[in-house]
Design an enzyme around this catalytic site. Sequence first.
Site, PDB file in Angstrom:
ATOM      1  N   ARG A 164       6.971  -2.681  10.289  1.00 24.68           N
ATOM      2  CA  ARG A 164       7.043  -4.023   9.689  1.00 24.68           C
ATOM      3  C   ARG A 164       8.334  -4.753  10.091  1.00 24.68           C
ATOM      4  NH1 ARG A 164       2.541  -2.570   8.833  1.00 24.68           N
ATOM      5  NH2 ARG A 164       1.273  -2.864   6.975  1.00 24.68           N
ATOM      6  N   SER A 233      -0.370  -6.567   1.517  1.00 22.01           N
ATOM      7  CA  SER A 233       0.598  -5.708   0.817  1.00 22.01           C
ATOM      8  C   SER A 233       1.783  -6.564   0.397  1.00 22.01           C
ATOM      9  CB  SER A 233       1.131  -4.621   1.747  1.00 22.01           C
ATOM     10  OG  SER A 233       0.097  -3.791   2.164  1.00 22.01           O
ATOM     11  N   GLU A 329       7.442  -7.729   1.000  1.00 19.78           N
ATOM     12  CA  GLU A 329       7.117  -7.889   2.423  1.00 19.78           C
ATOM     13  C   GLU A 329       7.075  -9.358   2.841  1.00 19.78           C
ATOM     14  OE1 GLU A 329       3.157  -7.206   4.355  1.00 19.78           O
ATOM     15  OE2 GLU A 329       4.020  -5.220   4.650  1.00 19.78           O
TER      16      GLU A 329
HETATM   17  N1  EPU Z   1      -2.549   4.399  -3.667  1.00 13.41           N
HETATM   18  C1  EPU Z   1      -2.686   4.615  -5.039  1.00 13.41           C
HETATM   19  N2  EPU Z   1      -2.946   3.542  -5.832  1.00 13.41           N
HETATM   20  C2  EPU Z   1      -3.097   2.285  -5.336  1.00 13.41           C
HETATM   21  C3  EPU Z   1      -2.946   2.075  -3.954  1.00 13.41           C
HETATM   22  C4  EPU Z   1      -2.672   3.155  -3.135  1.00 13.41           C
HETATM   23  O1  EPU Z   1      -2.558   5.736  -5.513  1.00 13.41           O
HETATM   24  O2  EPU Z   1      -3.340   1.386  -6.127  1.00 13.41           O
HETATM   25  C5  EPU Z   1      -2.311   5.554  -2.785  1.00 13.41           C
HETATM   26  C6  EPU Z   1      -3.556   5.809  -1.931  1.00 13.41           C
HETATM   27  O3  EPU Z   1      -4.456   6.673  -2.595  1.00 13.41           O
HETATM   28  C7  EPU Z   1      -2.992   6.465  -0.714  1.00 13.41           C
HETATM   29  C8  EPU Z   1      -1.632   5.792  -0.568  1.00 13.41           C
HETATM   30  O4  EPU Z   1      -1.309   5.238  -1.837  1.00 13.41           O
HETATM   31  O5  EPU Z   1      -2.791   7.851  -0.898  1.00 13.41           O
HETATM   32  C9  EPU Z   1      -1.596   4.743   0.518  1.00 13.41           C
HETATM   33  O6  EPU Z   1      -2.580   3.761   0.263  1.00 13.41           O
HETATM   34  P1  EPU Z   1      -3.436   3.058   1.442  1.00 13.41           P
HETATM   35  O7  EPU Z   1      -3.926   4.088   2.386  1.00 13.41           O
HETATM   36  O8  EPU Z   1      -4.410   2.134   0.799  1.00 13.41           O
HETATM   37  O9  EPU Z   1      -2.401   2.238   2.291  1.00 13.41           O
HETATM   38  P2  EPU Z   1      -1.061   1.506   1.900  1.00 13.41           P
HETATM   39  O10 EPU Z   1       0.112   2.371   2.232  1.00 13.41           O
HETATM   40  O11 EPU Z   1      -1.177   1.035   0.515  1.00 13.41           O
HETATM   41  C10 EPU Z   1      -0.646   0.391   4.244  1.00 13.41           C
HETATM   42  C11 EPU Z   1      -0.287  -0.977   4.759  1.00 13.41           C
HETATM   43  C12 EPU Z   1      -1.523  -1.864   4.753  1.00 13.41           C
HETATM   44  C13 EPU Z   1      -2.553  -1.230   5.687  1.00 13.41           C
HETATM   45  C14 EPU Z   1      -2.878   0.174   5.156  1.00 13.41           C
HETATM   46  C15 EPU Z   1      -3.786   0.934   6.078  1.00 13.41           C
HETATM   47  C16 EPU Z   1       2.042  -1.356   4.203  1.00 13.41           C
HETATM   48  C17 EPU Z   1       2.999  -2.044   3.287  1.00 13.41           C
HETATM   49  N3  EPU Z   1       0.746  -1.554   3.929  1.00 13.41           N
HETATM   50  O12 EPU Z   1      -1.063   0.235   2.887  1.00 13.41           O
HETATM   51  O13 EPU Z   1      -1.150  -3.129   5.302  1.00 13.41           O
HETATM   52  O14 EPU Z   1      -3.744  -2.006   5.738  1.00 13.41           O
HETATM   53  O15 EPU Z   1      -1.651   0.954   5.040  1.00 13.41           O
HETATM   54  O16 EPU Z   1      -3.096   1.245   7.239  1.00 13.41           O
HETATM   55  O17 EPU Z   1       2.464  -0.681   5.135  1.00 13.41           O
HETATM   56  C18 EPU Z   1      -0.479  -5.382   4.797  1.00 13.41           C
HETATM   57  O18 EPU Z   1       0.585  -5.139   5.355  1.00 13.41           O
HETATM   58  O19 EPU Z   1      -0.722  -6.510   4.285  1.00 13.41           O
HETATM   59  C19 EPU Z   1      -1.474  -4.310   4.643  1.00 13.41           C
HETATM   60  C20 EPU Z   1      -2.587  -4.478   3.934  1.00 13.41           C
END
Ligand code: EPU
Length: 344
Positions: A164, A233, A329
């Site tokens: 990012r 995010s 972000e």
């Molecule tokens: N999780 C929870 N509760 C929630 C949300 C997430 O427990 O409400 C846990 C999930 O179960 C998982 C972990 O947190 O174990 C990560 O969640 P997820 O795989 O949904 O991805 P993320 O880390 O929340 C990141 C990016 C997203 C991208 C996804 C998929 C960042 C800040 N965000 O989200 O990017 O789509 O991975 O690669 O790095 C964006 O930047 O706008 C965005 C959507």
Amino acid sequence: MHIQNNVQLQPFNTLNLGSVASHYVKVENESMLLDALSYAEQQQLNILILSGGSNMLLPEQIHALVIHMDIQGIETLNEDDASKTISVGAGQGWHDFVLWTTEQHLYGLQNLALIPGLVGASPVQNIGAYGVEVGEFIRSVRVYDRKLKQFTEITAQDCHFAYRHSIFKDEPERYVISQVIFQLLKHADLKLNYGDLKQAVGENLTAKNLQNQVIQIRQSKLPDPKEFPNVGSFFKNPVISQQSFDQITTKFPQLPHYPQANGQIKIAAGWLIDQAGWKGKRLGMVGMFAKQALVLVNYEQATLTDVQATYRAVQQDVLAKFNIALEPEPVLFNTVGLIQSHTE
Ligand code: EPU
């Protein structure tokens, strides 16, 4: 050049914040951009570059020249057996561009389908999802350098892409991106390492199927900005030291985490927010989405002040519970169109 006054920017930002710009101009090519920049200089106005508006927080009034980037076009620069190099106008829609690459049998960007925003903003925060970051497929970025007062091309290496992050975040007022030059593969090399993506793609190992699965996963978790205004995010996933990680996991062993190449650990902000009780919780008109706690939603006609009240409350609760400071972000702007730190 058609400068407009007192333009409402609500339709142009995906969080749907009401924001009136004192001066506004739409720019369709590089010479219009130069005209707009010299107008701002003459009038002693700051400039605010508006792209897809999917990663910005705008105040109710902005006294500045808002330059709305609308440079279109896709042009092939060269190709060999392995790859094709194409130059894409900053104003092209990101998702439609990804779909187009798949139709053209060009590979690399399929994991980044359905990300809102325009091509020109993609290098700024090095957009990433499902194990791919856009910087891996960028060869260079064509910019107007406001310091050197000339157009120039910055190679991917000099963009310093990281999670990012890029030089465009280090020097946010310096460059205006007009074209992004991508080098895409001619042979599919599907990236299926992230979470349950491999399972979702199954036996049908085509780029089109990968793209469709990414679209489905995103649609199942992330709110459509047209229905629930949001900026994706809202916080970055914190990257912490092994020592801090060990401390937290003695109390919270289930914390989802991703070891980084440099020995640090990236931890899931969505999980922290969820555990702090904010998943599906609202403070007035603004809340954290029920299916993905990392996404902040403007449920009614919230202003920047309302948004700030909610995200600061989330930050406080996560800090109290985990001793982790979440960093927003999206980019925050002040009333004269300049980027402002979230901590000021
Ligand atoms: N999780 C929870 N509760 C929630 C949300 C997430 O427990 O409400 C846990 C999930 O179960 C998982 C972990 O947190 O174990 C990560 O969640 P997820 O795989 O949904 O991805 P993320 O880390 O929340 C990141 C990016 C997203 C991208 C996804 C998929 C960042 C800040 N965000 O989200 O990017 O789509 O991975 O690669 O790095 C964006 O930047 O706008 C965005 C959507």
